[in-house]
Design an enzyme around this catalytic site. Structure first.
Site, PDB file in Angstrom:
ATOM      1  N   HIS A  12       0.850  -1.374   0.151  1.00 59.45           N
ATOM      2  CA  HIS A  12      -0.054   0.259  -0.038  1.00 59.45           C
ATOM      3  C   HIS A  12       0.948   1.311  -0.061  1.00 59.45           C
ATOM      4  CE1 HIS A  12      -3.935  -1.900   0.107  1.00 59.45           C
ATOM      5  NE2 HIS A  12      -3.170  -3.028   1.011  1.00 59.45           N
ATOM      6  N   ASP A  27       2.247   1.840  -3.427  1.00 62.02           N
ATOM      7  CA  ASP A  27       2.419   2.146  -4.460  1.00 62.02           C
ATOM      8  C   ASP A  27       1.667   3.343  -5.206  1.00 62.02           C
ATOM      9  OD1 ASP A  27       0.039   0.743  -4.767  1.00 62.02           O
ATOM     10  OD2 ASP A  27       0.852  -0.463  -6.554  1.00 62.02           O
ATOM     11  N   GLY A  56      -8.574 -15.407  -6.895  1.00 61.01           N
ATOM     12  CA  GLY A  56      -8.831 -14.529  -5.792  1.00 61.01           C
ATOM     13  C   GLY A  56      -7.910 -14.776  -4.685  1.00 61.01           C
ATOM     14  N   SER A  57      -6.617 -15.042  -5.128  1.00 61.94           N
ATOM     15  CA  SER A  57      -5.712 -15.210  -3.896  1.00 61.94           C
ATOM     16  C   SER A  57      -4.881 -13.855  -3.664  1.00 61.94           C
ATOM     17  CB  SER A  57      -4.612 -16.402  -4.335  1.00 61.94           C
ATOM     18  OG  SER A  57      -4.116 -16.252  -5.498  1.00 61.94           O
ATOM     19  N   SER A  78      -3.793 -12.101 -10.481  1.00 61.31           N
ATOM     20  CA  SER A  78      -4.195 -12.854 -11.830  1.00 61.31           C
ATOM     21  C   SER A  78      -4.861 -11.728 -12.612  1.00 61.31           C
ATOM     22  CB  SER A  78      -5.247 -13.956 -11.444  1.00 61.31           C
ATOM     23  OG  SER A  78      -6.288 -13.628 -10.797  1.00 61.31           O
ATOM     24  N   ASP A 105       1.356  -4.089  -9.308  1.00 63.24           N
ATOM     25  CA  ASP A 105       1.100  -5.656  -9.880  1.00 63.24           C
ATOM     26  C   ASP A 105       1.384  -5.670 -11.374  1.00 63.24           C
ATOM     27  OD1 ASP A 105       0.282  -5.504  -7.268  1.00 63.24           O
ATOM     28  OD2 ASP A 105      -2.004  -5.855  -7.901  1.00 63.24           O
ATOM     29  N   TYR A 137     -10.481  -1.217  -0.444  1.00 61.36           N
ATOM     30  CA  TYR A 137      -9.302  -0.619  -0.883  1.00 61.36           C
ATOM     31  C   TYR A 137      -9.218   0.735  -1.601  1.00 61.36           C
ATOM     32  CZ  TYR A 137      -5.022  -0.334  -4.044  1.00 61.36           C
ATOM     33  OH  TYR A 137      -3.854  -0.185  -4.846  1.00 61.36           O
TER      34      TYR A 137
HETATM   35  C1  GLA Z   1      -3.154  -4.367  -4.674  1.00 62.54           C
HETATM   36  C2  GLA Z   1      -2.804  -3.515  -5.861  1.00 62.54           C
HETATM   37  C3  GLA Z   1      -1.647  -2.820  -5.907  1.00 62.54           C
HETATM   38  C4  GLA Z   1      -1.152  -2.377  -4.578  1.00 62.54           C
HETATM   39  C5  GLA Z   1      -1.452  -3.711  -3.429  1.00 62.54           C
HETATM   40  C6  GLA Z   1      -1.177  -3.272  -1.978  1.00 62.54           C
HETATM   41  O1  GLA Z   1      -2.306  -5.487  -5.089  1.00 62.54           O
HETATM   42  O2  GLA Z   1      -3.225  -3.690  -7.224  1.00 62.54           O
HETATM   43  O3  GLA Z   1      -1.416  -1.696  -6.723  1.00 62.54           O
HETATM   44  O4  GLA Z   1      -1.533  -1.300  -3.967  1.00 62.54           O
HETATM   45  O5  GLA Z   1      -2.634  -4.111  -3.320  1.00 62.54           O
HETATM   46  O6  GLA Z   1       0.504  -2.990  -1.786  1.00 62.54           O
END
Ligand code: GLA
Length: 389
Positions: free
Chosen positions: A34, A36, A124-125, A129, A175, A225
């Site tokens: 969290h 990024d 969903g892990s 994905s 990601d 989120y």
């Molecule tokens: C998810 C989001 C990422 C990042 C993470 C937490 O994976 O897609 O951009 O914010 O949560 O680090």
């Protein structure tokens, strides 16, 4: 698997002549959670698990998408003349959204394509994905349509844009970046503010990285989120009334402590505290790794978990059980929640001679406490997305 994908493609679309084979990996984040979307640093690596695709250009305006993991949806038929998110498209909104994003960026496709996918990232892990599917589609579109001037980082940004504007999850860049730019046996030390990055070799001679899948996903994932992201935005605005900063990542922990009272809302203050300290932990962890100090790296992972649990509040009971069980085992160097949170996976560094015990004892204790099995994967760090044939 390659053959199965080509066979399926031929079954659905007549033959597979001229079709190509592609792959995009999932990711696991070692530390920097969290951060990024707060202008901080992250330290993810691409997995060898990911999503494979076979695709071929069409002569008309149709785009047909088929997932071998979700065959109950059949072939999802879409068109370049209607690039809108539709509930019934389900998973196919991701590739469709990437095509829409190409159009938004001035690359309108004239003809469509057929695409069959199969992935081995557990659904969903929290191992990305969806980012893998976005980056996979980006690689496919650039390859099929001869778009040469987009870098892998551009494809990551396209995936993120799709996720933010077409899917509706306000995710950061981590990601998609990891899926696009991953490198075998390396983690990516990324400054999300500048997108400058360097690779850091992960050579753990006497330890392994283990992912433990809690196999729970709480329904608030996307909305919570987006809430966290908003809380950070509000905290930043409060700090900016006095400080000349652009992101929370611009602050050191000391600067934060000296100015935190500018943030009147105690929840927002906790969220910002996490973002600032987690960024510092990530810098410290990468420095520790360079010094070969894996014990310190593990301690920072543990602190990261505590902060995500108590200040950022993105953990959950099942994940805390997994982490507490891991912490109690001698030979576990560090363990924390990884990814967006509210379920998903933990990542742990475990001494080689402890791995069996880790899996057996956590496996049985988790089953007893939670009622279902956890799953364990030993991490192999792989390369970023590409065409494979
Ligand atoms: C998810 C989001 C990422 C990042 C993470 C937490 O994976 O897609 O951009 O914010 O949560 O680090």
């Amino acid at each position: 698997m390659k053959q199965k994908l080509f066979d399926k493609f031929a079954e659905l679309f007549g033959n597979s002549e001229g079709a190509h084979f592609y792959f995009a990996p999932g990711r696991v984040n070692l530390i920097g959670e969290h951060t990024d979307y707060n202008g901080g640093h992250v330290f993810p690596c691409a997995l060898t698990m990911g999503t494979y695709g076979v695709a071929r250009k069409r002569d008309d305006r149709k785009m047909n998408f088929y997932s071998m993991n979700l065959d109950s949806f059949g072939v999802v038929e879409t068109s370049l003349d209607d690039l809108t998110n539709k509930k019934e498209y389900n998973w196919a909104n991701y590739p469709l959204g990437v095509v829409w994003t190409f159009a938004e960026k001035g690359r309108r496709l004239e003809t469509g394509f057929d695409m069959v996918i199969w992935g081995n990232i557990p659904n969903g892990s929290g191992l990305s994905s969806s980012a893998a599917l976005e980056v996979l589609t980006g690689v496919i579109v650039t390859d099929l349509f001869g778009i040469k001037d987009f870098s892998m980082t551009d494809l990551a940004l396209i995936g993120q844009y799709c996720e933010n504007k077409f899917i509706g999850c306000n995710c950061g860049i981590m990601d998609q970046f990891a899926s696009a730019n991953g490198k075998k046996d390396n983690a990516i030390f990324l400054d999300t503010n500048t997108l400058k990055y360097e690779y850091a070799p992960i050579k753990l001679d006497d330890a392994k990285i283990i992912i433990t899948n809690s196999k729970v996903k709480h329904s608030l994932v996307d909305s919570a989120y987006n809430d966290r992201r908003q809380e950070c935005t509000d905290a930043l605005a409060a700090l900016k009334t006095k400080l000349d900063i652009e992101t929370l990542g611009d602050l050191s922990p000391e600067e934060f402590e000296a100015n935190k009272d500018l943030i009147a809302d105690p929840i927002q203050q906790k969220r910002a505290k996490h973002a600032v300290y987690e960024n510092q932990r990530t810098l410290d962890a990468v420095a520790a790794l360079k010094d070969g100090d894996i014990v310190k790296f593990g301690q920072l992972m543990n602190q990261s978990h505590i902060s995500l649990r108590d200040d950022y509040e993105v953990s959950c009971e099942e994940i805390d059980i997994l982490v507490d069980l891991a912490w109690a085992i001698p030979g576990v160097i560090g363990s924390r929640i990884t990814g967006g949170g509210f379920g998903g996976c933990t990542v742990s560094i475990v001494k080689n001679d402890t791995v069996d015990r880790f899996i057996e004892s956590i496996g049985s204790a988790y089953k007893e406490k939670v009622g279902h099995e956890a799953e364990f994967y030993t991490v192999d760090i792989g390369d970023g997305a590409s065409r494979l044939d």
